[in-house]
Enzyme design. Structure first.
Site, PDB file in Angstrom:
ATOM      1  N   ASP A   4     -10.147   2.094   6.088  1.00  7.27           N
ATOM      2  CA  ASP A   4      -9.950   1.543   4.805  1.00  7.27           C
ATOM      3  C   ASP A   4     -11.259   2.467   3.803  1.00  7.27           C
ATOM      4  O   ASP A   4     -11.090   2.975   2.909  1.00  7.27           O
ATOM      5  CB  ASP A   4     -10.506   0.266   4.377  1.00  7.27           C
ATOM      6  CG  ASP A   4      -9.345  -0.641   4.715  1.00  7.27           C
ATOM      7  OD1 ASP A   4      -8.068  -0.048   5.227  1.00  7.27           O
ATOM      8  OD2 ASP A   4      -9.236  -1.796   4.092  1.00  7.27           O
ATOM      9  N   GLU A  51       0.854  -1.417   0.072  1.00  6.15           N
ATOM     10  CA  GLU A  51       0.107  -0.061  -0.148  1.00  6.15           C
ATOM     11  C   GLU A  51       0.861   1.333   0.124  1.00  6.15           C
ATOM     12  O   GLU A  51       0.772   2.061  -0.953  1.00  6.15           O
ATOM     13  CB  GLU A  51      -0.874  -0.099   1.206  1.00  6.15           C
ATOM     14  CG  GLU A  51      -1.623   1.183   1.570  1.00  6.15           C
ATOM     15  CD  GLU A  51      -2.179   1.320   2.837  1.00  6.15           C
ATOM     16  OE1 GLU A  51      -3.240   1.170   3.127  1.00  6.15           O
ATOM     17  OE2 GLU A  51      -1.280   1.326   4.023  1.00  6.15           O
TER      18      GLU A  51
END
Length: 641
Positions: free
Chosen positions: A310, A104
Site C-alpha cells: 500500500d 481499487e
C-alpha cells in the site's frame, strides 16, 4: 534478490533510442509552476532523455494499453468484457491472482481509461461498477462494495476508501474530457453523488456501525465502520484530488461548506498525515497509521506497520500533488529522502517491504514499486531521480499471475512520468451560485422495517440485550476432534475460541455459536426458545469476524427439533476476515438452502422464516492434517424488509 519484474520484451525500436542517451538539465518543479495554473505537465522521460520524441512516448503508452486492456491474452490482460445490460456494455478489471474484482482495480482502470482517452472502455468499467458494486440497500447503502466475484456477487459489502476517491476523480475528469451523458453516464452528477456520500453518509443513509469516509479530523479513514475508522492508510491520502473536489463539488445542502471541507482535508493530508508518516531519515511511510502518521499494527495484516505494498503509492501521491498544486514544499524533501534510501539499496535491487526505519523484510523487487518511485520524481529533480525514471522506461510490461497490482501501478507511473496524467476540469459555470448539479441518482431510502434479533452490550452479562440466550456447541464423528471454550462476551459481540482436529480420524465435525431471538425462562440449551415470525423479511445483516478460518456458515434454525438435530435448516456461507465486518445477506432461496446431504429432509427458507428460533454461526471445515485453532466473533444480528 528475487525479481517480480516480467519477462515480456519491449519494442526494439524504443530500446534502441536509449542506447547512449544523456540527461537533460534537471527541471526545478517549483520553478515550472503548478499544472493547475499553467496547464503544462512535466515529462520526466524527456528530462532524463532529451532524444525521446513525443511520438515514442505515446507509443510506449499505447503499448501498455494494448498489453493490459486489449485482446484476450490471459497472461497479460487485466480488462475483461462482461456482456451488456440496459445501460450498455460492461467490463471489469480482474485481480488475476485472487480471481476477484476490487473497487481499487475498477477505479484505477477508469482513471487510466480517461487519461488515455478511451471512452468506450471507461463507460464499460463504470457500468459494471455501478451495476455490481454500488449498494442501493443495507447498512453500506451509497458506498461501493470493495470486493466481488467476477460474476458481480459481493464478497464484502464494506467499501475501500481509495476506490471511492478514484471513482469520483475519474468521473469528474470524464465530464471534463467528454462531457456528460444521461443517467449512469452523467459523469459529474455521479461523481457528486459519491462525494456527498463520502462526507455525509451518516446523514444520507444512517446505519449502525457505519461512518462517514472522512472523520471530524479531516482525514480519510481506513474503512468507514466503527472498528476501522479509528486509523488511516497513508496511501489513501490524495490531496491533489481533494483540492480538485474543493473547486468542483456540487455539495450536499451547502456547496460552500463542502468545498471548504475538501480544502481542509487536502491541507490536513499535506500538513499533518504526510509529515507524520514519512520517516525523517528514510522517507518511508507505513501501510497503515494512526492519524498522526505513527505506524499502526493490525492483527489482519502482518505488513500494516511496515513500508509495504500500500505504502508504495504514497510516493506517487506526493509527486502528483507537487506537480499539480505545489502547496507543500516538503514533498520534495520526502521524495529526496525516499529516492536516496532506495538508491543506496540499489535501483535495480531494492526490496518491496521495509520497516519505516529501513530494515528489509523480504527479498522481492517489483515493477509496480519501481513505477511509484519514478512518479515521486514529479516532486523533485536531478540525476538520482532520473535513475528511477530510466528504470521505469526500461521495465518490461508485467505478465503472469501477479500482474494486477504491479501492472496498474506501472501504468500510473508511465502516465505520471510522461506528463500524460492530467487534470480535465468539468464544464461548469465559474460561480457556485450558477452551478446546477444533475439530479442525484442516490435518493433517501424508502421507509423500511428493521428487527434487531440479537445485540450485545456489557450488561446484561449472560444474555443478549433482548434477554435471550447465547451459547456454543461442538460435535465430531470421533470424540475429541472438536472442542469449544466457553463463550466470551465483549462490549458489543461474543466470541467462541475452538479447535477442530482430525487426530481421531473424524470425517465430519464443527463448532457453532448460537444466538436466540427471544427469552426462554427454562434456560435449557437443549430445548427451543419461542420463535420469531420473519415472513416477509428480505435481508439479514450480521457482524462477523474469525481467526484461523476464512469461511463461516450462517444458519437460520426453526422449530422442528428433529431438523435441528440433523442440521438441515438453510445455511449461507460467508467469507470472513479477522476484522469485524457487517455482512448483508439476501433472504432468498438461492442464498439460503439446506445442506446437500439433507435431501428431502431439509427445510427450505420459505418453510423456516415463519418461525425462526436461532441464528447459528458455524465452522465445519476440518483441517487436512493436525489441529486447527480458531475463533469466531458474532455481533449484532438484524432482519430487514
Amino acid at each position: 534478490m528475487k525479481s517480480l519484474l516480467s519477462a515480456s520484451a519491449l519494442s526494439v525500436a524504443l530500446l534502441t533510442s536509449l542506447s547512449a542517451c544523456g540527461t537533460r538539465a534537471p527541471t526545478d518543479p517549483a520553478a515550472t509552476g503548478p499544472s493547475i495554473t499553467t496547464g503544462t505537465y512535466r515529462s520526466l522521460f524527456q528530462e532524463w532523455n532529451p532524444k525521446l520524441t513525443d511520438a515514442e512516448i505515446q507509443a510506449r503508452l499505447d503499448a501498455a494499453w494494448a498489453h493490459y486492456f486489449v485482446g484476450s491474452d490471459d497472461n497479460a490482460r487485466l480488462y475483461y468484457p462482461d456482456g451488456a445490460n440496459a445501460n450498455g456494455p460492461k467490463a471489469y478489471v480482474k485481480d488475476v491472482a485472487n480471481n476477484d474484482v476490487r473497487s481499487e482495480g475498477m477505479s484505477y482502470g477508469m482513471m487510466i481509461a480517461v487519461q488515455m482517452n478511451k471512452k468506450a472502455e471507461f463507460d464499460a468499467l463504470w457500468n459494471w461498477a455501478y451495476t455490481h458494486m454500488l449498494q442501493s440497500s443495507g447498512p453500506q447503502r451509497g458506498y461501493f462494495a470493495w470486493h466481488t466475484t467476477p460474476a458481480g456477487v459481493p464478497l464484502d459489502q464494506n467499501p475501500a476508501s481509495d476506490g471511492e476517491e478514484y471513482f469520483a476523480a475519474a468521473l469528474m475528469f470524464a465530464s471534463g474530457r467528454w462531457g456528460d451523458g444521461e443517467g449512469v453516464y452523467n459523469y459529474q452528477g455521479q461523481a457528486n453523488n459519491i462525494l456527498n456520500v463520502m462526507l455525509h453518509k451518516e446523514e444520507l443513509f444512517p446505519a449502525p456501525g457505519v461512518t462517514n469516509m472522512f472523520g471530524a479530523n479531516n482525514q480519510v479513514v481506513f474503512v468507514p465502520d466503527t472498528n476501522n475508522s479509528t486509523f488511516t492508510d497513508p496511501s489513501y491520502h490524495v490531496p491533489a484530488f481533494y483540492d480538485l473536489f474543493a473547486r468542483w463539488a456540487a455539495g450536499y445542502k451547502d456547496q460552500a461548506a463542502d468545498r471548504a471541507r475538501w480544502g481542509a482535508i487536502a491541507t490536513t493530508s499535506r500538513t499533518v498525515l504526510f509529515p507524520g508518516a514519512a520517516h525523517p531519515e528514510t522517507g518511508l511511510s507505513p501501510d497503515y497509521s494512526e492519524f498522526d502518521g505513527t505506524p499502526r499494527p493490525t492483527a489482519f495484516n502482518a505488513n500494516s506497520q511496515f513500508y509495504a505494498y500500500d505504502a508504495w503509492r504514497v510516493a506517487m501521491n506526493w509527486g502528483m500533488d507537487a506537480a499539480w498544486f505545489g502547496k507543500q514544499p516538503l514533498e520534495k524533501t520526502w521524495a529526496d529522502r525516499l529516492q536516496t534510501f532506495m538508491e543506496k539499496e540499489g535501483v535495480d535491487t531494492f526490496h518491496n517491504v521495509y520497516t519505516v526505519a529501513g530494515v528489509a523484510q523480504d527479498e522481492y523487487h517489483d515493477s509496480g514499486h519501481v513505477a511509484m518511485l519514478a512518479a515521486a520524481g514529479l516532486a523533485t529533480s536531478g540525476e538520482r531521480s532520473q535513475k528511477f525514471t530510466e528504470a521505469l522506461w526500461k521495465t518490461d510490461f508485467v505478465t503472469g499471475q501477479y500482474r494486477y497490482y504491479s501492472g496498474l501501478l506501472q501504468f500510473f507511473g508511465l502516465l505520471n512520468a510522461s506528463g500524460h496524467y492530467r487534470i480535465y476540469a468539468p464544464k461548469q459555470p465559474g460561480t457556485p451560485a450558477d452551478f446546477k448539479p444533475a439530479p442525484p441518482v442516490v435518493t433517501p431510502p424508502p421507509p423500511s422495517q428493521t428487527l434487531t434479533f440479537a445485540s450485545f452490550a456489557a450488561t446484561p452479562a449472560t444474555t443478549t440485550v433482548q434477554g435471550a440466550r447465547f451459547f456454543n456447541y461442538a460435535y465430531a464423528e470421533k470424540a475429541g476432534d472438536a472442542a469449544a471454550q466457553a463463550v466470551s462476551k465483549g462490549a458489543d459481540a461474543i466470541t467462541t475460541a475452538f479447535t477442530l482436529s482430525v487426530a481421531g480420524a473424524s470425517t465430519y465435525g464443527g463448532v457453532a455459536t448460537v444466538v436466540e431471538g427471544k427469552p426462554d425462562n427454562d434456560n435449557n440449551a437443549a430445548t427451543l426458545s419461542p420463535a420469531t415470525d420473519l415472513s416477509g423479511f428480505t435481508g439479514l445483516t450480521i457482524r462477523l469476524a474469525a481467526t484461523g478460518t476464512t469461511k463461516l456458515q450462517v444458519k437460520l434454525v426453526g422449530t422442528d427439533q428433529s431438523v435441528v438435530d440433523s442440521g438441515c435448516y438453510p445455511v449461507h456461507v460467508v467469507d470472513v476476515t479477522a476484522t469485524q465486518t457487517t455482512y448483508t445477506l439476501p433472504l432468498t432461496a438461492d442464498a439460503f438452502a439446506p445442506r446437500s446431504y439433507c435431501a428431502a429432509n431439509g427445510k427450505t427458507l420459505a418453510q423456516t422464516l415463519p418461525g425462526v428460533v436461532r441464528v447459528e454461526v458455524e465452522d465445519n471445515a476440518l483441517p487436512g492434517t493436525g489441529t486447527k485453532t480458531a475463533s469466531m466473533t458474532v455481533g449484532t444480528v438484524q432482519f430487514t424488509k
